[in-house]
Design a protein around this motif. Structure first.
Motif, short mmCIF file in Angstrom:
data_model
loop_
_atom_site.label_atom_id
_atom_site.label_comp_id
_atom_site.label_asym_id
_atom_site.label_seq_id
_atom_site.Cartn_x
_atom_site.Cartn_y
_atom_site.Cartn_z
N LYS A 522 -7.20 -5.59 -3.70
CA LYS A 522 -7.66 -6.44 -2.59
C LYS A 522 -6.54 -7.35 -2.12
CE LYS A 522 -12.54 -6.55 -3.91
NZ LYS A 522 -13.67 -7.41 -4.36
N GLU A 523 -5.85 -7.96 -3.07
CA GLU A 523 -4.75 -8.86 -2.68
C GLU A 523 -3.64 -8.09 -1.98
OE1 GLU A 523 -3.61 -10.70 -6.31
OE2 GLU A 523 -5.50 -11.79 -6.57
N LEU A 524 -3.30 -6.91 -2.52
CA LEU A 524 -2.23 -6.12 -1.94
C LEU A 524 -2.60 -5.62 -0.53
CD1 LEU A 524 0.60 -5.04 -2.73
CD2 LEU A 524 -0.53 -2.94 -3.50
N VAL A 527 -2.28 -8.44 2.05
CA VAL A 527 -0.89 -8.69 2.42
C VAL A 527 -0.37 -7.60 3.35
CG1 VAL A 527 1.47 -8.94 1.54
CG2 VAL A 527 -0.45 -9.99 0.31
N PHE A 528 -0.72 -6.33 3.06
CA PHE A 528 -0.26 -5.21 3.88
C PHE A 528 -0.80 -5.32 5.31
CE2 PHE A 528 -1.14 -0.92 5.53
CZ PHE A 528 0.15 -0.44 5.59
N ARG A 529 -2.09 -5.59 5.45
CA ARG A 529 -2.67 -5.70 6.80
C ARG A 529 -2.07 -6.88 7.57
NH1 ARG A 529 -7.44 -4.66 3.96
NH2 ARG A 529 -8.02 -6.87 4.08
N THR A 530 -1.73 -7.96 6.85
CA THR A 530 -1.13 -9.11 7.53
C THR A 530 0.26 -8.79 8.04
OG1 THR A 530 -2.40 -10.60 6.12
CG2 THR A 530 -0.49 -11.53 7.26
N ASN A 531 1.02 -8.07 7.24
CA ASN A 531 2.43 -7.81 7.58
C ASN A 531 2.60 -6.63 8.54
OD1 ASN A 531 3.17 -9.92 5.93
ND2 ASN A 531 3.53 -8.61 4.14
N PHE A 532 1.72 -5.61 8.47
CA PHE A 532 1.96 -4.39 9.22
C PHE A 532 0.91 -4.14 10.31
CE2 PHE A 532 4.15 -3.85 5.23
CZ PHE A 532 5.36 -3.28 5.60
N SER A 533 -0.22 -4.76 10.27
CA SER A 533 -1.25 -4.63 11.30
C SER A 533 -1.53 -3.19 11.67
CB SER A 533 -0.85 -5.41 12.56
OG SER A 533 -0.65 -6.77 12.27
N PRO A 534 -2.15 -2.40 10.77
CA PRO A 534 -2.45 -0.99 11.07
C PRO A 534 -3.48 -0.88 12.20
CG PRO A 534 -3.49 -1.67 9.03
CD PRO A 534 -2.60 -2.80 9.43
N GLN A 535 -3.56 0.33 12.78
CA GLN A 535 -4.42 0.56 13.94
C GLN A 535 -5.91 0.41 13.60
OE1 GLN A 535 -3.41 4.43 15.35
NE2 GLN A 535 -1.30 3.89 15.90
N PHE A 536 -6.27 0.61 12.38
CA PHE A 536 -7.67 0.50 11.95
C PHE A 536 -7.70 -0.22 10.59
CE2 PHE A 536 -5.82 4.62 11.01
CZ PHE A 536 -5.91 4.69 9.62
N GLU A 537 -8.89 -0.60 10.19
CA GLU A 537 -9.03 -1.29 8.90
C GLU A 537 -8.73 -0.32 7.77
OE1 GLU A 537 -12.81 -3.13 8.60
OE2 GLU A 537 -12.45 -4.54 10.23
N PHE A 539 -8.12 -0.01 3.60
CA PHE A 539 -8.32 -0.66 2.31
C PHE A 539 -7.92 0.29 1.18
CE2 PHE A 539 -11.38 -2.49 5.24
CZ PHE A 539 -11.17 -3.84 5.07
N PRO A 540 -6.64 0.39 0.89
CA PRO A 540 -6.22 1.25 -0.23
C PRO A 540 -6.55 0.60 -1.58
CG PRO A 540 -4.35 0.08 0.64
CD PRO A 540 -5.51 -0.30 1.52
#
Length: 776
Positions: A522-524, A527-537, A539-540
């Motif tokens: 969840k933490e990782l 951070v990934f969504r904040t830094n890279f802003s993928p096209q969709f949600e 959650f790896p």
């Protein structure tokens, strides 16, 4: 002031012997003409400041009396004793009598005095015995009671008069004190009189038998007589009354038991026994001697219970019937009366074991013979049935058996045996927990869930294959965590903590690692969504390979949009954690899709394979089975299951002419007319019954392989510490080490030993083939 002056003078007059001082002080207290120190009240004292001195002079030793004078003195004492026996002590001067006895002892006439007193006592006893021989019935008991009370008081008065004789003559000549001799003479002349005591004893036993039959007796008449016997000595009480009383009790209850055993049911008979024990206890405490109580109770139990143990147990209303009907009070009554008897205790314990085993096996057989189409329902029924039966048994243990440790041990051993007869008990328990967390426990309070978890742990302690439970539980837990069905994280962690306390840290280290992975993921992801802003949600979830029950990687082709995000996350993860490698498990993921139909839009909740298939239909409205497989690279068996769920369930998103057994040319079309009342649509998932059977076999095979390694590790650990060990001791040590997770069989241990010998970890001793040496 007088005492002070007397004490001062005593120190100065060293020729006064202490014994005479003592006599003067104690004797003169009773004289009407003398004060405390034996000084005349008419003597005028001077002031303490005067120089006058005063002192206490010892009596001079009286001159030796002649035989005639001694006889006269003895006659005076005998006359006084006669007056005491006639209840006329008020006419006597006890100071004078004390002086007479004192003088006779000083004149060396102690033997004459002692025998003279004996003669007086004997004459008095004989005269009263002659009176008692003429009495009958209760009058005899009253006469004996009255005579004993008067005789005891008169003997105490005589003892006080002849106190000096007791202190000197009696001790010097090793004779009985005069009071004890008086009691001894009473025993000899009254209790050993064949015309008195046999009649008295018979009357006592008759009164007791009348009371046993429900009649009212005069208890105040019996209590002093039993106390009289105890005053005369425990041996007198035993020989004169207790033995006869116990014999009468034995005969009475023997006949009563034979009379009632065929008339009453088991509870009625035992209730009668209980009432008899209570009445005997009250009788002993009321007017007999308490030392007799355990003997009487032992007789009642022997004649009424022990003699008829088998008959009572095998009655139609006996032990098994009471256990089946859950009659807690009757079972407690049986336990109370059977447990003091060695044979009764063993008999009741055997019946209790048979009851647990028979009912437990019946519950399991009923479960195994039921409908097996739903494995989860079968597991729930199995565990719930054991819970209910265990609650019933625990109620019997708590209320009826008073938490007796032997019965608790019996329950544990039999339950362990019952559970081991079901080879899938470990799997069933894990499935029960899985279903509870996902469904049935949602509406329960935290306290209710804690109670259920306690019951789960009770059954878990009976499992021998705990490593199998760990494998199944880990598989179920992983699915709950990955699919988001772990509704209450506190319940999950509470159960893991209980397992940790029960089995140790090693047992739960992987389970705790799974929770840790979820938190770090969840933490990782944030951070990934904040830094890279993928096209969709996106959650790896990063799963540590050693902690999660990951399947073999299944190759498939994912959509271009998802592939770019996955590649981006790969680069980010590798840059953050050097030396690590990610392997994507698309068969374990889930997705949410926005679907546009003709009438309305919906959100579809699907697994990753279904998402890949549905996204193909953005480019075309129809595909053949072969085309879908070529584009997705999903295995044929998996693809058939996924297409069946999408085209043949109530949520028919795709249309196909067939429902199953698809061929390569079967065409699947998008269904634009799909409608449903729910905005969010949960698409059906492939049935896991066949997969579960395969997975179950794989889990057991993996557990067997793991057991080999654990057995070998235990062997090496033991041999490394012992260096040399014989076969039997090695097997015993290895079994102890492995018991926390499973019970290894002896053949499996032997196979592992042979394997270690082949790989030169161990070697047989040259002189003893049953002895092994550790090779460093």
């Amino acid at each position: 002031r007088r005492v002070h002056g007397g004490a001062t003078q005593q120190k100065k007059n060293s020729n006064i012997t202490p014994k005479y001082i003592t006599f003067i002080i104690t004797h003169m207290k009773t004289s009407p003409h003398l004060d405390v120190l034996g000084v005349s009240k008419h003597h005028s004292f001077k002031s303490m400041t005067d120089k006058a001195k005063f002192g206490i002079q010892a009596f001079k030793r009286p001159p030796v009396a002649t035989d005639e004078a001694a006889i006269k003195t003895l006659e005076k004492l005998q006359e006084a004793i006669a007056q005491i026996h006639q209840k006329n002590p008020g006419v006597l001067s006890f100071e004078e009598l004390h002086r007479l006895g004192y003088n006779m002892i000083q004149q060396q006439r102690g033997d004459m005095l002692y025998k003279g007193v004996e003669t007086s006592l004997i004459l008095h006893l004989q005269s009263n015995v002659s009176v008692m021989t003429k009495k009958k019935g209760d009058d005899l008991l009253r006469q004996l009671k009255t005579f004993w009370e008067e005789y005891k008081v008169s003997s105490e008065l005589i003892r006080d008069i002849l106190m000096y004789m007791n202190r000197t003559y009696v001790k010097k000549n090793e004779k009985l004190p005069i009071y004890d001799r008086a009691l001894q003479l009473f025993h000899e002349k009254v209790l050993q009189n064949n015309e008195v005591w046999p009649r008295v004893c018979g009357l006592l036993l008759y009164q007791i038998e009348k009371e046993r039959k429900g009649e009212i007796i005069e208890k105040e008449l019996l209590r002093p007589i039993s106390q009289m016997l105890m005053d005369l000595g425990i041996s007198v009480y035993t020989s004169c009354f207790e033995n006869a009383f116990l014999n009468q009790t034995c005969g009475y209850y023997k006949s009563e038991g034979q009379e009632n055993i065929n008339k009453c049911t088991c509870p009625e008979y035992l209730l009668m026994v209980k009432q008899r024990l209570i009445s005997e206890t009250e009788r002993i405490n009321s007017y007999l001697v308490k030392t007799t109580l355990p003997k009487v109770l032992s007789i009642v139990q022997r004649e009424l219970v022990e003699t008829h143990l088998v008959t009572l147990a095998d009655m139609e209303t006996g032990i098994m019937n009471q256990l089946q009907n859950n009659s807690l009070e009757n079972i407690n009554l049986i336990y109370t009366l059977f447990s003091p008897l060695p044979q009764g205790h063993k008999l009741l314990l055997d019946y209790f074991k048979q009851f647990i085993e028979a009912n437990g096996m019946r519950a399991i057989n009923n479960n195994s013979n039921g409908d097996k189409t739903e494995k989860t329902n079968e597991a729930i029924t199995f565990v719930s049935t054991l819970f209910e039966f265990k609650e019933k048994v625990d109620a019997i243990i708590t209320f009826s058996f008073q938490k007796d440790k032997l019965y608790i041990q019996a329950v544990n051993s039999v339950f362990e045996k019952i559970i081991q007869t079901e080879p899938r008990a470990s799997e069933y328990l894990s499935q029960y927990i899985d279903d509870g967390i996902k469904h049935s426990w949602k509406e329960k309070s935290d306290s209710d869930v804690e109670v259920i978890l306690d019951k789960v742990m009770v059954l878990f302690r009976y499992l021998q294959d705990r490593d199998l439970f760990e494998s199944f539980y880990k598989s179920h837990l992983s699915k709950r965590l990955l699919t988001g069905k772990a509704q209450n994280d506190e319940i999950e962690r509470s159960l893991v903590q209980r397992l940790k306390v029960e089995c140790g840290t090693q047992f739960t280290v992987k389970l705790e690692g799974m929770f840790k992975d979820m938190q770090l993921s969840k933490e990782l992801a944030n951070v990934f969504r904040t830094n890279f802003s993928p096209q969709f949600e996106f959650f790896p979830t990063i799963l540590t390979k050693g902690s999660w029950p990951c399947e073999q990687t299944r190759v498939c082709t994912i959509p271009r949009q998802l592939q770019s995000v996955c590649s981006q996350f790969d680069e980010y993860y590798v840059s953050k954690f050097t030396g690590r490698k990610l392997t994507w498990q698309f068969n374990m993921g889930t997705a949410e899709l926005k679907a546009v139909f003709q009438s309305e839009n919906h959100e579809l909740i699907v697994n990753t394979y279904q998402m890949i298939i549905l996204l193909l239909f953005n480019n075309s409205n129809s595909y053949t089975f072969k085309t879908i497989q070529e584009k997705t690279q999903i295995q044929t068996s998996d693809l058939e299951k996924q297409l069946h769920c999408l085209s043949c369930s109530k949520n028919m998103i795709l249309k196909c002419a067939k429902s199953r057994d698809f061929s390569a040319d079967d065409v699947f079309e998008f269904n634009p007319q799909f409608t449903t009342r729910n905005f969010k649509v949960k698409v059906a998932q492939p049935s896991s019954s066949k997969d579960s059977e395969v997975q179950r076999k794989e889990t057991r095979q993996k557990a067997d392989e793991d057991r080999k390694h654990e057995i070998e590790a235990a062997i090496i650990r033991v041999m490394k510490a012992r260096k040399v060990l014989v076969y039997n001791n090695l097997v015993s040590e290895v079994t102890k080490l492995c018991t926390a997770r499973f019970i290894p069989s002896v053949p499996s241990i032997k196979q592992r030993i042979e394997s270690l010998i082949e790989r030169e970890f161990l070697a047989r001793s040259p002189n003893n083939m049953q002895e092994f040496r550790y090779l460093a």
